[in-house]
Design an enzyme around this catalytic site. Structure first.
Site, PDB file in Angstrom:
ATOM      1  N   HIS A 104       0.587  -1.578   0.095  1.00 26.21           N
ATOM      2  CA  HIS A 104       0.394  -0.317   0.123  1.00 26.21           C
ATOM      3  C   HIS A 104       0.964   1.288  -0.034  1.00 26.21           C
ATOM      4  O   HIS A 104       2.286   0.980  -0.342  1.00 26.21           O
ATOM      5  CB  HIS A 104      -0.734  -0.142   1.361  1.00 26.21           C
ATOM      6  CG  HIS A 104      -0.127  -0.083   2.296  1.00 26.21           C
ATOM      7  ND1 HIS A 104       0.094  -0.968   2.842  1.00 26.21           N
ATOM      8  CD2 HIS A 104      -0.292   1.288   3.495  1.00 26.21           C
ATOM      9  CE1 HIS A 104       0.358  -0.616   4.312  1.00 26.21           C
ATOM     10  NE2 HIS A 104       0.446   0.332   4.629  1.00 26.21           N
ATOM     11  N   HIS A 106       2.059   3.896   2.229  1.00 26.97           N
ATOM     12  CA  HIS A 106       2.470   4.295   3.345  1.00 26.97           C
ATOM     13  C   HIS A 106       4.012   4.376   2.809  1.00 26.97           C
ATOM     14  O   HIS A 106       4.896   3.423   2.664  1.00 26.97           O
ATOM     15  CB  HIS A 106       2.266   3.311   4.693  1.00 26.97           C
ATOM     16  CG  HIS A 106       0.484   4.282   4.700  1.00 26.97           C
ATOM     17  ND1 HIS A 106      -0.001   3.550   6.358  1.00 26.97           N
ATOM     18  CD2 HIS A 106      -0.146   5.081   4.756  1.00 26.97           C
ATOM     19  CE1 HIS A 106      -0.927   4.866   6.244  1.00 26.97           C
ATOM     20  NE2 HIS A 106      -1.591   5.235   5.569  1.00 26.97           N
ATOM     21  N   ASP A 108       6.118   3.021   5.592  1.00 27.92           N
ATOM     22  CA  ASP A 108       6.645   1.486   5.509  1.00 27.92           C
ATOM     23  C   ASP A 108       6.685   0.462   4.509  1.00 27.92           C
ATOM     24  O   ASP A 108       6.826  -0.688   4.781  1.00 27.92           O
ATOM     25  CB  ASP A 108       5.755   1.079   7.255  1.00 27.92           C
ATOM     26  CG  ASP A 108       4.647   0.614   7.348  1.00 27.92           C
ATOM     27  OD1 ASP A 108       4.607   1.210   5.968  1.00 27.92           O
ATOM     28  OD2 ASP A 108       4.155   0.889   7.895  1.00 27.92           O
ATOM     29  N   HIS A 167      -6.396  -1.263   6.557  1.00 31.44           N
ATOM     30  CA  HIS A 167      -6.003  -0.572   6.873  1.00 31.44           C
ATOM     31  C   HIS A 167      -5.294   0.599   6.260  1.00 31.44           C
ATOM     32  O   HIS A 167      -5.575   1.755   6.726  1.00 31.44           O
ATOM     33  CB  HIS A 167      -4.270  -0.892   7.267  1.00 31.44           C
ATOM     34  CG  HIS A 167      -3.579  -0.331   7.613  1.00 31.44           C
ATOM     35  ND1 HIS A 167      -2.755   0.643   8.763  1.00 31.44           N
ATOM     36  CD2 HIS A 167      -2.038   0.134   6.681  1.00 31.44           C
ATOM     37  CE1 HIS A 167      -1.967   1.044   8.497  1.00 31.44           C
ATOM     38  NE2 HIS A 167      -1.638   1.371   7.032  1.00 31.44           N
ATOM     39  N   CYS A 186      -0.084  -4.725   6.394  1.00 35.23           N
ATOM     40  CA  CYS A 186      -1.086  -4.019   7.061  1.00 35.23           C
ATOM     41  C   CYS A 186      -2.246  -4.162   7.711  1.00 35.23           C
ATOM     42  O   CYS A 186      -2.790  -4.164   8.312  1.00 35.23           O
ATOM     43  CB  CYS A 186      -0.514  -2.062   7.525  1.00 35.23           C
ATOM     44  SG  CYS A 186       1.661  -1.692   8.270  1.00 35.23           S
ATOM     45  N   LYS A 189      -2.665  -7.504  11.951  1.00 38.91           N
ATOM     46  CA  LYS A 189      -2.172  -7.522  13.221  1.00 38.91           C
ATOM     47  C   LYS A 189      -1.355  -9.164  13.597  1.00 38.91           C
ATOM     48  O   LYS A 189      -2.298  -9.587  13.355  1.00 38.91           O
ATOM     49  CB  LYS A 189      -2.813  -6.788  14.188  1.00 38.91           C
ATOM     50  CG  LYS A 189      -3.607  -5.949  13.785  1.00 38.91           C
ATOM     51  CD  LYS A 189      -2.853  -4.650  12.471  1.00 38.91           C
ATOM     52  CE  LYS A 189      -2.310  -3.953  14.163  1.00 38.91           C
ATOM     53  NZ  LYS A 189      -1.531  -2.514  13.326  1.00 38.91           N
ATOM     54  N   ASN A 198      -2.483   2.672  13.545  1.00 42.15           N
ATOM     55  CA  ASN A 198      -2.740   3.566  12.609  1.00 42.15           C
ATOM     56  C   ASN A 198      -4.303   3.987  12.317  1.00 42.15           C
ATOM     57  O   ASN A 198      -3.807   2.666  10.970  1.00 42.15           O
ATOM     58  CB  ASN A 198      -1.769   4.045  12.122  1.00 42.15           C
ATOM     59  CG  ASN A 198      -1.685   5.193  11.022  1.00 42.15           C
ATOM     60  OD1 ASN A 198      -2.089   6.347  10.618  1.00 42.15           O
ATOM     61  ND2 ASN A 198      -0.830   5.575  10.082  1.00 42.15           N
ATOM     62  N   HIS A 228       3.336  -5.780  10.990  1.00 43.84           N
ATOM     63  CA  HIS A 228       4.371  -5.187  12.030  1.00 43.84           C
ATOM     64  C   HIS A 228       4.502  -5.787  13.112  1.00 43.84           C
ATOM     65  O   HIS A 228       3.539  -6.892  13.736  1.00 43.84           O
ATOM     66  CB  HIS A 228       3.986  -3.486  12.554  1.00 43.84           C
ATOM     67  CG  HIS A 228       4.215  -2.644  11.917  1.00 43.84           C
ATOM     68  ND1 HIS A 228       5.443  -2.538  11.580  1.00 43.84           N
ATOM     69  CD2 HIS A 228       3.133  -1.806  10.648  1.00 43.84           C
ATOM     70  CE1 HIS A 228       4.806  -1.100  10.797  1.00 43.84           C
ATOM     71  NE2 HIS A 228       3.525  -1.242  10.029  1.00 43.84           N
TER      72      HIS A 228
END
Length: 245
Positions: A104, A106, A108, A167, A186, A189, A198, A228
């Site tokens: 995506h 973002h 990260d 997300h 993301c 989880k 976030n 993560h």
């Protein structure tokens, strides 16, 4: 007799040196970048960035090596970290990266995309990711797809799939069937997560349905890697669903 003992000792030392890296053993590429071997062909790359709101945050991606080719899912946080990762793949693994797939828009996931483009490596992302990156003045993947795309890495398939918003509105998952490995990014989880993290760009109402769609589509996944935290199995997706209750 003393000579024989010396030979035996030397052989033992060389044998220990030749032992291959075992699964779940880390390779350090610096204080802010490491890899965890998941199988003979898959590594989880973990990069770190200090964020004012969250502290030192690790972010996951995947390196998949098939023959002399490699695919990377998500870049590390930065240009410099991504350059180090690409150097390791070329120098230590002897593989050519044939595609990089951001899951995506973002930082990260694609904060190092410019480093990838500097080396002329093809990049592929969901069309909505490309549109969002363009609108925000970020590097844009060279190629796009709608809904799904199947890529080949030295004859082995990788499937990129958009199962719905969560997300972010553009988050995809990546499936490596030969490994029964799903990169959930993301959208998913880790089991230890106490919340959704976030959600500034999230579609929270749509998120559970998307997770159920992923479960329906990839029921044989044995390894699931979140954006993560620690990897696991399908229990990660089920755990994420409980966070909405």
């Amino acid at each position: 007799m003393k000579c024989m003992k010396t030979v035996v000792i030397l052989l033992a030392v060389f044998t220990m040196m030749a032992v291959p890296l075992s699964a779940d053993e880390k390779i350090k590429l610096g204080d802010d970048l490491e890899l965890l071997k998941l199988s003979e062909t898959v590594y989880r790359h973990i990069s770190y960035k200090e964020l004012s709101q969250y502290g030192r945050v690790p972010a996951n991606g995947i390196v998949y090596i098939s023959g002399d080719e490699a695919a990377v899912v998500d870049t590390p946080w930065s240009h410099e970290q991504t350059s180090r990762l690409l150097d390791w793949i070329a120098d230590e693994m002897g593989a050519t990266v044939t595609v990089v797939i951001p899951s995506h828009w973002h930082e990260d996931c694609m904060g190092g995309l410019s480093a990838v483009h500097e080396r002329g490596i093809p990049t592929v992302s969901y069309e909505k990711t490309r549109a969002l990156a363009h609108a925000k003045g970020l590097p844009v993947s060279r190629f796009g797809f709608r809904d799904t795309m199947t890529l080949s890495v030295a004859g082995k398939e990788i499937e990129c799939a958009y199962c719905g918003a969560g997300h972010t509105v553009d988050n995809i998952v990546v499936w490596i069937p030969s490994e029964k490995l799903l990169f959930g990014g993301c959208l998913v989880k880790a089991v230890g997560a106490k919340g959704l993290g976030n959600t500034a760009d999230a579609d929270v109402p749509a998120w559970p349905a998307t997770l159920n769609a992923v479960l329906d589509r990839f029921p044989v996944a044995e390894t699931v890697v979140p954006g993560h935290g620690a990897h696991g199995g399908l229990e990660l997706i089920r755990h994420t669903l409980t966070l909405f209750k």
